[in-house]
Design a protein around this motif. Structure first.
Motif, PDB file in Angstrom:
ATOM      1  N   GLU A 290       5.859   9.656  -5.513  1.00 52.22           N
ATOM      2  CA  GLU A 290       6.718  10.759  -5.334  1.00 52.22           C
ATOM      3  C   GLU A 290       8.077  10.641  -4.303  1.00 52.22           C
ATOM      4  O   GLU A 290       9.167  10.841  -4.604  1.00 52.22           O
ATOM      5  CB  GLU A 290       6.023  12.012  -4.793  1.00 52.22           C
ATOM      6  CG  GLU A 290       5.123  12.403  -5.763  1.00 52.22           C
ATOM      7  CD  GLU A 290       5.670  12.833  -7.041  1.00 52.22           C
ATOM      8  OE1 GLU A 290       6.789  13.367  -7.062  1.00 52.22           O
ATOM      9  OE2 GLU A 290       5.090  12.847  -8.209  1.00 52.22           O
ATOM     10  N   THR A 291       7.715   9.859  -3.219  1.00 50.63           N
ATOM     11  CA  THR A 291       8.861   9.451  -2.392  1.00 50.63           C
ATOM     12  C   THR A 291       9.782   8.499  -2.968  1.00 50.63           C
ATOM     13  O   THR A 291      11.140   8.651  -2.906  1.00 50.63           O
ATOM     14  CB  THR A 291       8.350   8.728  -1.050  1.00 50.63           C
ATOM     15  OG1 THR A 291       7.478   9.746  -0.469  1.00 50.63           O
ATOM     16  CG2 THR A 291       9.270   8.595  -0.007  1.00 50.63           C
TER      17      THR A 291
ATOM     18  N   ILE B 227       8.987   6.452 -11.911  1.00 45.87           N
ATOM     19  CA  ILE B 227       8.300   4.952 -11.609  1.00 45.87           C
ATOM     20  C   ILE B 227       7.122   5.256 -12.694  1.00 45.87           C
ATOM     21  O   ILE B 227       6.222   6.016 -12.276  1.00 45.87           O
ATOM     22  CB  ILE B 227       7.822   4.623 -10.308  1.00 45.87           C
ATOM     23  CG1 ILE B 227       9.171   4.591  -9.482  1.00 45.87           C
ATOM     24  CG2 ILE B 227       7.256   3.197 -10.390  1.00 45.87           C
ATOM     25  CD1 ILE B 227      10.173   3.506  -9.911  1.00 45.87           C
ATOM     26  N   ARG B 228       7.019   4.507 -13.632  1.00 45.27           N
ATOM     27  CA  ARG B 228       5.844   4.685 -14.573  1.00 45.27           C
ATOM     28  C   ARG B 228       4.703   3.811 -14.377  1.00 45.27           C
ATOM     29  O   ARG B 228       3.726   4.142 -14.525  1.00 45.27           O
ATOM     30  CB  ARG B 228       6.476   4.266 -16.214  1.00 45.27           C
ATOM     31  CG  ARG B 228       5.487   4.455 -17.205  1.00 45.27           C
ATOM     32  CD  ARG B 228       6.230   4.470 -18.444  1.00 45.27           C
ATOM     33  NE  ARG B 228       7.132   3.323 -18.716  1.00 45.27           N
ATOM     34  CZ  ARG B 228       7.999   3.248 -19.850  1.00 45.27           C
ATOM     35  NH1 ARG B 228       8.099   4.312 -20.590  1.00 45.27           N
ATOM     36  NH2 ARG B 228       8.873   2.278 -19.576  1.00 45.27           N
TER      37      ARG B 228
ATOM     38  N   GLN C  84      13.812   9.175  -3.474  1.00 49.96           N
ATOM     39  CA  GLN C  84      14.957   8.463  -3.009  1.00 49.96           C
ATOM     40  C   GLN C  84      15.778   7.688  -4.181  1.00 49.96           C
ATOM     41  O   GLN C  84      16.904   7.649  -3.921  1.00 49.96           O
ATOM     42  CB  GLN C  84      14.369   7.009  -2.232  1.00 49.96           C
ATOM     43  CG  GLN C  84      13.540   7.516  -0.947  1.00 49.96           C
ATOM     44  CD  GLN C  84      12.872   6.611  -0.202  1.00 49.96           C
ATOM     45  OE1 GLN C  84      13.316   5.335  -0.327  1.00 49.96           O
ATOM     46  NE2 GLN C  84      12.440   6.838   0.851  1.00 49.96           N
ATOM     47  N   LEU C  85      15.220   7.189  -5.200  1.00 49.40           N
ATOM     48  CA  LEU C  85      15.992   6.959  -6.290  1.00 49.40           C
ATOM     49  C   LEU C  85      16.798   7.996  -6.954  1.00 49.40           C
ATOM     50  O   LEU C  85      18.064   7.757  -7.262  1.00 49.40           O
ATOM     51  CB  LEU C  85      15.006   6.162  -7.185  1.00 49.40           C
ATOM     52  CG  LEU C  85      14.166   4.969  -7.059  1.00 49.40           C
ATOM     53  CD1 LEU C  85      13.215   4.660  -8.202  1.00 49.40           C
ATOM     54  CD2 LEU C  85      15.282   3.782  -6.982  1.00 49.40           C
TER      55      LEU C  85
ATOM     56  N   ASP D 294       0.999  -1.136   0.136  1.00 54.53           N
ATOM     57  CA  ASP D 294       0.059   0.015   0.012  1.00 54.53           C
ATOM     58  C   ASP D 294       0.999   1.255   0.040  1.00 54.53           C
ATOM     59  O   ASP D 294       0.465   2.207  -0.798  1.00 54.53           O
ATOM     60  CB  ASP D 294      -1.004  -0.061   1.274  1.00 54.53           C
ATOM     61  CG  ASP D 294      -2.029  -1.088   1.196  1.00 54.53           C
ATOM     62  OD1 ASP D 294      -2.323  -1.482   0.208  1.00 54.53           O
ATOM     63  OD2 ASP D 294      -2.519  -1.562   2.315  1.00 54.53           O
ATOM     64  N   GLU D 295       1.935   1.298   0.828  1.00 53.10           N
ATOM     65  CA  GLU D 295       2.934   2.258   0.865  1.00 53.10           C
ATOM     66  C   GLU D 295       3.652   2.809  -0.677  1.00 53.10           C
ATOM     67  O   GLU D 295       3.751   3.717  -0.819  1.00 53.10           O
ATOM     68  CB  GLU D 295       3.905   2.188   1.781  1.00 53.10           C
ATOM     69  CG  GLU D 295       4.848   3.466   2.188  1.00 53.10           C
ATOM     70  CD  GLU D 295       5.716   3.032   3.211  1.00 53.10           C
ATOM     71  OE1 GLU D 295       6.512   4.037   3.514  1.00 53.10           O
ATOM     72  OE2 GLU D 295       5.806   1.978   3.777  1.00 53.10           O
TER      73      GLU D 295
END
Length: 322
Positions: free
Chosen positions: A136-137, A162-163, A141-142, A129-130
């Motif tokens: 965006e998080t 992340i697509r 981080q990436l 779920d997270e």
């Protein structure tokens, strides 16, 4: 002649090749590295440049414009052991052509491998779920990790997106049922709150209506009591006036008073709610006779009062003296 012409042609071709090896034009958006006997010496910026053939040669042609790399889809296991398919895109730009050319063998393949590894690391530290709700998080981080790791390669990673994060089909169905149950629960809660608000408003309205009704009844009772009081005062005043009139010798006043009461009594009898049919043997002459008899009584009482008054005015002793 034949051999001289051949030599001239060979020299012309050699001169042309020498010229093209010596004069180089670098297009906009690119930088070329220069090698002397296979060793890097310097970088050519866009424009016209002259090289020494045989000694100097072009090493790598590096694209310094911002580029986009597709990150292939891969299976990633989340913290709660859910398997999801993740893919994305990477935007980067070469800032140092020499490092991009000589510090890494294949820049694009190395960048994609680095991004895929860090995707597994970041998403693997999150629940399903997270990871679905915090893209965006994940992107931030990436970007921090990959940009720091690719800095020795002379490139700047400007964005990682992340697509798609695609859970398995059974998880999607389970999530759909969960969302449906949650929506139904919220609908029931909202409906209950609506009924509660409606009941509260209805109770408030009934309360205000009862208060207003009580105030109206109190005001009506006050008005009715005031009316009865004024009616009693009027009755007392009328009785007093009739008594004064009788005392003054006006017999017609008592006739009017008694006749009025007589008529009012019959009116109350006729308008009573439990009286369906009333038949009374009543004659106008009887009423008049009654009134006349009462009038005679009044006259008699008046004459007695006058005699008493005369006796007080002229005592017997005064008449004998006369």
């Amino acid at each position: 002649m034949g051999s001289g012409t051949f030599i001239a042609v060979v020299l012309a071709i050699a001169f042309v090749m020498f010229f093209f090896k010596m004069v180089r034009i670098v297009p906009q958006g690119f930088e070329w590295t220069v090698e002397r006997f296979g060793k890097y010496t310097h970088t050519l910026s866009p424009g016209l440049h002259l090289l020494i053939p045989v000694m100097q040669a072009i090493g790598r042609k590096v694209n310094v414009m911002e580029q986009v790399l597709d990150v292939p889809s891969q299976d990633v296991i989340t913290k709660d052991n859910a398997v999801v398919k993740v893919d994305g895109v990477v935007f980067f730009q070469v800032l140092d052509s020499a490092k991009a050319a000589y510090e890494v063998s294949n820049l694009e393949i190395a960048s994609i491998a680095l991004v895929q590894t860090n995707i597994r690391t970041v998403i693997g530290s999150m629940d399903l779920d997270e990871s679905l709700s915090n893209r965006e998080t994940i992107n931030a981080q990436l970007l921090n990790v990959v940009d720091a790791a690719t800095n020795p390669w002379g490139i700047k990673v400007t964005r990682i997106e992340i697509r798609d994060i695609q859970p398995p089909r059974d998880l999607i169905d389970s999530m759909a049922r969960q969302m449906k149950a949650e929506r139904e629960r919220r609908a029931v809660i909202l409906e209950a709150e609506g009924h509660r608000s409606s009941a509260i408003l209805r109770a408030e309205g009934e309360k205000q209506a009862a208060i207003l009704q009580a105030e109206g009844e109190r005001e009506a009772a006050y008005r009715e009591a005031e009316a009865r009081e004024r009616l009693a005062e009027a009755e007392a005043k009328a009785t007093e006036m009739v008594s004064n009139a009788i005392a003054a010798g006006d017999v017609q006043a008592i006739n009017y008073f008694i006749a009025q009461k007589y008529v009012e009594a019959f009116r109350e009898l006729a308008t009573a709610p439990n009286a369906k049919f009333v038949m009374m043997p009543m004659e106008t002459s009887g009423i008049i006779g009654s009134i006349a008899g009462i009038a005679e009584l009044g006259k008699e009482a008046l004459s007695k009062q006058q005699v008493a008054t005369q006796a007080r005015v002229n005592p017997p002793s005064a008449r004998r003296d006369a």
